[in-house]
Design an enzyme around this catalytic site. Sequence first.
Site, short mmCIF file in Angstrom:
data_model
loop_
_atom_site.label_atom_id
_atom_site.label_comp_id
_atom_site.label_asym_id
_atom_site.label_seq_id
_atom_site.Cartn_x
_atom_site.Cartn_y
_atom_site.Cartn_z
N ASP A 10 0.85 -1.20 0.00
CA ASP A 10 0.00 0.00 0.00
C ASP A 10 0.89 1.25 0.00
O ASP A 10 0.84 2.06 0.93
CB ASP A 10 -0.97 0.00 1.19
N ASP A 15 6.74 1.16 2.24
CA ASP A 15 6.50 0.19 1.15
C ASP A 15 7.43 0.51 -0.02
O ASP A 15 7.96 -0.40 -0.66
CB ASP A 15 5.06 0.29 0.64
N ASN A 39 -2.55 2.62 3.51
CA ASN A 39 -1.95 3.95 3.74
C ASN A 39 -2.75 5.05 3.08
O ASN A 39 -2.83 6.17 3.58
CB ASN A 39 -0.52 3.96 3.21
N THR A 124 2.96 -6.02 2.65
CA THR A 124 3.38 -4.87 3.47
C THR A 124 2.24 -3.90 3.73
O THR A 124 2.46 -2.73 4.05
CB THR A 124 4.55 -4.13 2.80
N PHE A 165 -1.28 -1.10 12.64
CA PHE A 165 -2.18 -0.58 11.59
C PHE A 165 -2.59 -1.65 10.57
O PHE A 165 -3.79 -1.81 10.30
CB PHE A 165 -1.49 0.59 10.88
N ASN A 166 -1.65 -2.35 9.95
CA ASN A 166 -1.98 -3.29 8.88
C ASN A 166 -2.97 -4.36 9.33
O ASN A 166 -3.87 -4.74 8.58
CB ASN A 166 -0.72 -3.98 8.33
N HIS A 244 9.47 -0.14 8.72
CA HIS A 244 8.62 -1.31 8.95
C HIS A 244 8.67 -2.31 7.77
O HIS A 244 9.14 -3.42 7.89
CB HIS A 244 7.17 -0.88 9.15
N ASP A 245 8.15 -1.88 6.64
CA ASP A 245 7.96 -2.81 5.51
C ASP A 245 9.25 -3.39 4.96
O ASP A 245 9.27 -4.58 4.58
CB ASP A 245 7.18 -2.10 4.38
O1 RIB Z 1 2.26 -0.11 10.98
C1 RIB Z 1 3.14 0.05 9.90
C2 RIB Z 1 2.50 -0.36 8.62
O2 RIB Z 1 1.41 0.51 8.35
C3 RIB Z 1 3.44 -0.21 7.40
O3 RIB Z 1 3.11 -1.20 6.47
C4 RIB Z 1 3.12 1.15 6.86
O4 RIB Z 1 3.36 1.24 5.45
C5 RIB Z 1 1.64 1.23 7.14
O5 RIB Z 1 0.97 0.56 6.09
CA CA Z 2 2.67 -0.57 4.15
#
Ligand code: RIB
Ligand code: CA
Length: 315
Positions: A10, A15, A39, A124, A165-166, A244-245
């Site tokens: 996303d 990403d 996102n 991701t 979040f994801n 993160h990703d």
């Molecule tokens: O929490 C981090 C995730 O949420 C990552 O994948 C970032 O791109 C957002 O999508």
């Molecule tokens: Ca992401």
Amino acid sequence: MSRPIILDCDPGHDDAVALFMALASPAIDLRLITTCAGNQRPDKTFLNARRLLALAGREDVPVAQGAPQPIRRPLIIADYVHGESGLDGADLPEPTVAASSERAIDAMARLLRESAEPITIVATGPLTNVAILLLAHPELRAKIESISLMGGACFGGNYTPNAEFNIYVDPEAADIVFSSGIEVAMFGLDVTHKAQIFAEEIDAIAALGTRTGEVFAGLLEFYGRSNTPPFLAPEGHVEGLHMHDPCAMAYLIDPSLFTMVRTRVDVVTSDGPALGATVVDYNGTRSEEPNALVGFDVDRTRFVELLHSSLAAFH
Ligand code: RIB
Ligand code: CA
């Protein structure tokens, strides 16, 4: 021997880094990008993936747009982090290749069906597309080598106190993925909060003197505006940007970068304060079979070296 992968993403600033890591690595054969809503809204993440490929000079990689919203919940977006476009902070080129009308699930299924070898899925963003693929095509599960995903946390959350979040955006999808029986490598906040890049390392990216270096320096500067230090950070603490990703991609390139623990992960899908939590049985108290490798540590220096060298591979 390179590993064939599908990247479901996303984009999204982090990403974008994961994508460039894949494109730069001889260990990765990026066969398809599918985009999900998370996102930003689905049309924007789809356009962003195509703009990033234009920047990389790799519009040969097919891109397919995925589900417009989570399986049974309204879409939540992270524009407070990634901005109005989903990739604020830099001027990205427009795609020069017309958008494909093939939907992500169909593109993923066709690729898996036609591939002589199993394909690894790197996820991701929210897991909506991956879950729908697993539900719609159980006959293709054997063609999925494994799923390397950024999401969840053993301890804590970043969207709620308990949820990352994801996973929070589509907890039902995450539950389907973790319950699928397919090998999962989970890169949650426990390890991604350690995968930090600091200002001087971002300056080194800007100093590449390339269009890619300029773009990613701008993207990371914008991404850093929403960066948050840890709870009760001591006075003067400097928190790097959380990559993160890229963890989910770096693991496939060099697994020695990470400390992984095989354990049981369950996803909370019931409404309430724990919705979207990933319950990680880190101390083995549960009787259920382990279903994931969970990341808990990363060699940050070597991780950032890989990140930098990936971006340095482009003009
Ligand atoms: O929490 C981090 C995730 O949420 C990552 O994948 C970032 O791109 C957002 O999508
Ligand atoms: Ca992401």
